[in-house]
Design an enzyme around this catalytic site. Structure first.
Site, PDB file in Angstrom:
ATOM      1  N   ASP A  10       0.868  -1.164   0.000  1.00  0.00           N
ATOM      2  CA  ASP A  10       0.000   0.000   0.000  1.00  0.00           C
ATOM      3  C   ASP A  10       0.916   1.228   0.000  1.00  0.00           C
ATOM      4  O   ASP A  10       2.142   1.103  -0.179  1.00  0.00           O
ATOM      5  CB  ASP A  10      -0.990  -0.029   1.186  1.00  0.00           C
ATOM      6  CG  ASP A  10      -0.342   0.236   2.534  1.00  0.00           C
ATOM      7  OD1 ASP A  10       0.902   0.406   2.612  1.00  0.00           O
ATOM      8  OD2 ASP A  10      -1.081   0.264   3.537  1.00  0.00           O
ATOM      9  N   CYS A  67       3.256  -2.751   4.081  1.00  0.00           N
ATOM     10  CA  CYS A  67       2.414  -1.611   4.426  1.00  0.00           C
ATOM     11  C   CYS A  67       3.206  -0.794   5.445  1.00  0.00           C
ATOM     12  O   CYS A  67       4.396  -1.028   5.619  1.00  0.00           O
ATOM     13  CB  CYS A  67       1.036  -2.052   4.941  1.00  0.00           C
ATOM     14  SG  CYS A  67       1.043  -3.037   6.451  1.00  0.00           S
ATOM     15  N   THR A  69       3.315  -0.787   8.753  1.00  0.00           N
ATOM     16  CA  THR A  69       3.879  -1.591   9.839  1.00  0.00           C
ATOM     17  C   THR A  69       4.075  -3.054   9.464  1.00  0.00           C
ATOM     18  O   THR A  69       4.776  -3.775  10.162  1.00  0.00           O
ATOM     19  CB  THR A  69       2.972  -1.560  11.078  1.00  0.00           C
ATOM     20  OG1 THR A  69       1.717  -2.147  10.738  1.00  0.00           O
ATOM     21  CG2 THR A  69       2.774  -0.132  11.580  1.00  0.00           C
ATOM     22  N   HIS A 100      11.125 -23.045  10.356  1.00  0.00           N
ATOM     23  CA  HIS A 100      10.191 -23.752  11.242  1.00  0.00           C
ATOM     24  C   HIS A 100       8.742 -23.694  10.786  1.00  0.00           C
ATOM     25  O   HIS A 100       7.977 -24.612  11.084  1.00  0.00           O
ATOM     26  CB  HIS A 100      10.279 -23.197  12.662  1.00  0.00           C
ATOM     27  CG  HIS A 100      11.606 -23.422  13.303  1.00  0.00           C
ATOM     28  ND1 HIS A 100      11.851 -23.054  14.608  1.00  0.00           N
ATOM     29  CD2 HIS A 100      12.770 -23.956  12.844  1.00  0.00           C
ATOM     30  CE1 HIS A 100      13.100 -23.361  14.924  1.00  0.00           C
ATOM     31  NE2 HIS A 100      13.682 -23.905  13.851  1.00  0.00           N
ATOM     32  N   HIS A 135       8.796 -30.061  12.665  1.00  0.00           N
ATOM     33  CA  HIS A 135       7.923 -28.936  12.331  1.00  0.00           C
ATOM     34  C   HIS A 135       6.740 -29.369  11.468  1.00  0.00           C
ATOM     35  O   HIS A 135       5.716 -28.683  11.417  1.00  0.00           O
ATOM     36  CB  HIS A 135       8.723 -27.828  11.647  1.00  0.00           C
ATOM     37  CG  HIS A 135       9.902 -27.393  12.453  1.00  0.00           C
ATOM     38  ND1 HIS A 135       9.770 -26.759  13.674  1.00  0.00           N
ATOM     39  CD2 HIS A 135      11.225 -27.544  12.238  1.00  0.00           C
ATOM     40  CE1 HIS A 135      10.975 -26.522  14.172  1.00  0.00           C
ATOM     41  NE2 HIS A 135      11.873 -26.992  13.320  1.00  0.00           N
TER      42      HIS A 135
END
Length: 174
Positions: A10, A67, A69, A100, A135
């Site tokens: 964005d 974006c 954050t 993992h 995993h």
């Protein structure tokens, strides 16, 4: 499956996306730009959809979302089946989420992650393989829960004996 990395952002991730695309080009890593193309305000769910839906449908193996954050993109992307989007804030997290969790979408914050750190995160994420082994059990549980939850039902797992407990702590409180 196409190994081209799809990348979208964005307005908050636009400047960092340009730097990442420059790095990918320099490293001869094939990529496809899904937008946006400026710092003009846009809504991140549209751009998360472009990448997450392609990963979800098996059209591409991995993607990158940015974006301000990285939080909004990771929330939006993780709504899609088979997507394991990871917000990474360090190369160590990038390594562990690939090794993992078999992360297939890297999320970064354009307003909180500097260019050099973002490139170090990207490099680690690109060059770390999934370890499998122990995993695989957790990823199998994620696939199981996803299948049930996407059908509108409630997932009520039972702990396996090797997990060392007979019931989850919150189950005792019911």
């Amino acid at each position: 499956m196409d190994q081209t990395i799809w990348i979208a952002c964005d307005h908050g991730g636009y400047l960092l996306k340009k730097e990442i695309m420059k790095y990918l080009e320099e490293q001869a890593v094939p990529f496809h730009d899904c937008g946006t193309d400026s710092e003009e305000i846009v809504r991140y769910p549209y751009y998360a959809n472009a990448v997450a839906s392609a990963v979800s449908q098996g059209r591409i193996a991995r993607g990158i979302l940015l974006c301000s954050t990285g939080v909004g993109m990771s929330i939006a992307a993780n709504k899609y089946p088979h997507v394991r989007a990871s917000l990474c804030t360090s190369p160590t997290i990038a390594h562990l989420t690939r090794a993992h969790n078999d992360s297939n979408i890297l999320c970064l914050g354009g307003k909180i992650t500097g260019v050099m750190k973002a490139l170090a995160i990207l490099k680690e994420w690109l060059h770390t393989d999934y370890e499998g082994g122990r995993h695989d059990i957790s990823l199998g549980l994620l696939r199981e829960s996803e299948k049930v939850l996407c059908s509108g039902r409630s997932w009520e797992p039972k702990l396996a004996p090797e997990d060392g407990k007979k019931e989850l702590q919150c189950e005792k409180d019911r």
